[in-house]
Scaffold this motif. Structure first.
Motif, mmCIF file in Angstrom:
data_model
loop_
_atom_site.group_PDB
_atom_site.id
_atom_site.type_symbol
_atom_site.label_atom_id
_atom_site.label_comp_id
_atom_site.label_asym_id
_atom_site.label_seq_id
_atom_site.Cartn_x
_atom_site.Cartn_y
_atom_site.Cartn_z
ATOM 1 N N LEU A 106 88.708 19.447 24.787
ATOM 2 C CA LEU A 106 87.251 19.482 24.886
ATOM 3 C C LEU A 106 86.589 19.490 23.507
ATOM 4 N N ARG A 107 87.269 20.059 22.534
ATOM 5 C CA ARG A 107 86.712 20.101 21.177
ATOM 6 C C ARG A 107 86.704 18.720 20.533
ATOM 7 N N PHE A 108 87.611 17.841 20.977
ATOM 8 C CA PHE A 108 87.761 16.543 20.324
ATOM 9 C C PHE A 108 87.407 15.359 21.224
ATOM 10 N N LYS A 109 86.875 15.605 22.403
ATOM 11 C CA LYS A 109 86.657 14.515 23.358
ATOM 12 C C LYS A 109 85.699 13.444 22.854
ATOM 13 N N ASP A 110 84.787 13.788 21.980
ATOM 14 C CA ASP A 110 83.838 12.818 21.449
ATOM 15 C C ASP A 110 84.309 12.171 20.144
ATOM 16 N N ASN A 111 85.457 12.557 19.661
ATOM 17 C CA ASN A 111 86.002 12.024 18.420
ATOM 18 C C ASN A 111 86.433 10.570 18.656
ATOM 19 N N SER A 112 85.982 9.666 17.808
ATOM 20 C CA SER A 112 86.287 8.244 17.997
ATOM 21 C C SER A 112 87.784 7.956 17.875
ATOM 22 N N TYR A 113 88.497 8.683 17.043
ATOM 23 C CA TYR A 113 89.940 8.484 16.909
ATOM 24 C C TYR A 113 90.670 8.867 18.204
ATOM 25 N N VAL A 114 90.236 9.952 18.810
ATOM 26 C CA VAL A 114 90.842 10.395 20.071
ATOM 27 C C VAL A 114 90.558 9.371 21.165
ATOM 28 N N GLN A 115 89.327 8.868 21.222
ATOM 29 C CA GLN A 115 88.978 7.862 22.229
ATOM 30 C C GLN A 115 89.801 6.591 22.041
ATOM 31 N N LYS A 116 89.981 6.154 20.792
ATOM 32 C CA LYS A 116 90.789 4.956 20.518
ATOM 33 C C LYS A 116 92.265 5.192 20.862
ATOM 34 N N ALA A 117 92.754 6.399 20.617
ATOM 35 C CA ALA A 117 94.139 6.715 20.967
ATOM 36 C C ALA A 117 94.340 6.600 22.477
ATOM 37 N N PHE A 118 93.387 7.100 23.263
ATOM 38 C CA PHE A 118 93.503 6.998 24.715
ATOM 39 C C PHE A 118 93.414 5.552 25.184
ATOM 40 N N GLU A 119 92.605 4.731 24.525
ATOM 41 C CA GLU A 119 92.555 3.307 24.867
ATOM 42 C C GLU A 119 93.927 2.664 24.631
ATOM 43 N N GLY A 120 94.557 3.006 23.520
ATOM 44 C CA GLY A 120 95.894 2.480 23.229
ATOM 45 C C GLY A 120 96.925 2.935 24.243
ATOM 46 N N ILE A 121 96.837 4.185 24.645
ATOM 47 C CA ILE A 121 97.762 4.717 25.652
ATOM 48 C C ILE A 121 97.586 3.974 26.967
ATOM 49 N N ARG A 122 96.341 3.715 27.360
ATOM 50 C CA ARG A 122 96.098 2.981 28.621
ATOM 51 C C ARG A 122 96.736 1.594 28.585
ATOM 52 N N ILE A 123 96.642 0.911 27.444
ATOM 53 C CA ILE A 123 97.241 -0.419 27.323
ATOM 54 C C ILE A 123 98.766 -0.325 27.467
ATOM 55 N N ALA A 124 99.368 0.659 26.812
ATOM 56 C CA ALA A 124 100.823 0.833 26.902
ATOM 57 C C ALA A 124 101.251 1.152 28.329
ATOM 58 N N VAL A 125 100.460 1.956 29.026
ATOM 59 C CA VAL A 125 100.778 2.313 30.406
ATOM 60 C C VAL A 125 100.728 1.072 31.295
ATOM 61 N N CYS A 126 99.728 0.223 31.098
ATOM 62 C CA CYS A 126 99.648 -1.026 31.870
ATOM 63 C C CYS A 126 100.898 -1.878 31.642
ATOM 64 N N ALA A 127 101.341 -1.958 30.409
ATOM 65 C CA ALA A 127 102.548 -2.735 30.101
ATOM 66 C C ALA A 127 103.779 -2.134 30.780
ATOM 67 N N LEU A 128 103.900 -0.810 30.783
ATOM 68 C CA LEU A 128 105.036 -0.164 31.448
ATOM 69 C C LEU A 128 105.022 -0.417 32.949
ATOM 70 N N ILE A 129 103.853 -0.344 33.555
ATOM 71 C CA ILE A 129 103.751 -0.582 34.998
ATOM 72 C C ILE A 129 104.099 -2.040 35.312
ATOM 73 N N LEU A 130 103.594 -2.971 34.508
ATOM 74 C CA LEU A 130 103.920 -4.383 34.712
ATOM 75 C C LEU A 130 105.419 -4.624 34.579
ATOM 76 N N LYS A 131 106.058 -3.992 33.616
ATOM 77 C CA LYS A 131 107.517 -4.112 33.440
ATOM 78 C C LYS A 131 108.242 -3.634 34.702
ATOM 79 N N SER A 132 107.790 -2.523 35.271
ATOM 80 C CA SER A 132 108.403 -2.011 36.505
ATOM 81 C C SER A 132 108.240 -2.991 37.660
ATOM 82 N N VAL A 133 107.047 -3.521 37.813
ATOM 83 C CA VAL A 133 106.781 -4.460 38.904
ATOM 84 C C VAL A 133 107.671 -5.694 38.771
ATOM 85 N N ILE A 134 107.754 -6.244 37.567
ATOM 86 C CA ILE A 134 108.582 -7.435 37.352
ATOM 87 C C ILE A 134 110.055 -7.115 37.613
ATOM 88 N N GLY A 135 110.518 -5.964 37.132
ATOM 89 C CA GLY A 135 111.907 -5.568 37.360
ATOM 90 C C GLY A 135 112.221 -5.368 38.827
#
Length: 186
Positions: A106-135
């Protein structure tokens, strides 16, 4: 004791699933490639076909697919205690991480670095899910009926907003009908 007859310990179950659970970015579906690597390739606790069955059961039962799959594998290895240790191993890291993060996020939720980190995590998660589906698609039975049911289910879920529960129930019914139709042909 040879490797074939060596019995999996409860501690091995806990640690193996805790290693997977610590990488729980994106929920249960994103953990499927890690589950497969650990349980099929490294530990040999299941075959590819068994993992597909465990994923199907895990998806159809309440809860997170990865936790449900861990519970099934733990049970197959060591019964009720194995199921408990595997499940605890899968959820413990997430519980610990969430508890720690909740106290500081909650102390860092508005921090732009934290928001960008979560955007990166979401992209990686999409790639992992796609890998599972293809496999999973590569390992699934391939015939015209299954292809049509898969595409129909995808269209109903994606374009028409069909409930995933109804999609699963529909495919179960189709599978049962196909089984009996093939059985009566023979």
């Amino acid at each position: 004791m040879s490797e074939k007859t060596k019995k999996t310990t409860l501690w091995e179950l806990f640690i193996s699933f805790a290693r997977i659970g610590v990488m729980t970015f994106g929920g249960g579906m994103s953990m499927l490639p890690m589950l497969e690597r650990e349980c099929v390739n490294i530990r040999k606790w299941a075959t590819d076909e068994q993992m597909l069955d465990y994923y199907a059961i895990g998806q159809c039962t309440p809860g997170i697919i990865a936790v449900n799959t861990a519970t099934i594998i733990g049970y197959k290895q060591r019964g009720i205690m194995g199921a408990l240790f595997a499940t605890a191993g899968m959820v413990f890291p997430s519980l610990a991480i969430i508890t720690i993060l909740a106290s500081i996020i909650l102390r860092f939720k508005d921090n732009s670095y934290v928001q960008k980190a979560f955007e990166g995590i979401r992209i990686a998660v999409c790639a992992l899910i796609l890998k599972s589906v293809i496999g999973l698609a590569k390992k699934a039975d391939k015939n015209m009926l299954y292809l049509l049911v898969t595409l129909g289910s995808f269209a109903a879920l994606f374009f028409y907003g069909l409930s995933p529960i109804l999609a699963v129930l529909f495919t179960i019914v189709i599978g049962i009908i196909a089984y009996y139709a093939e059985k009566t042909k023979k």
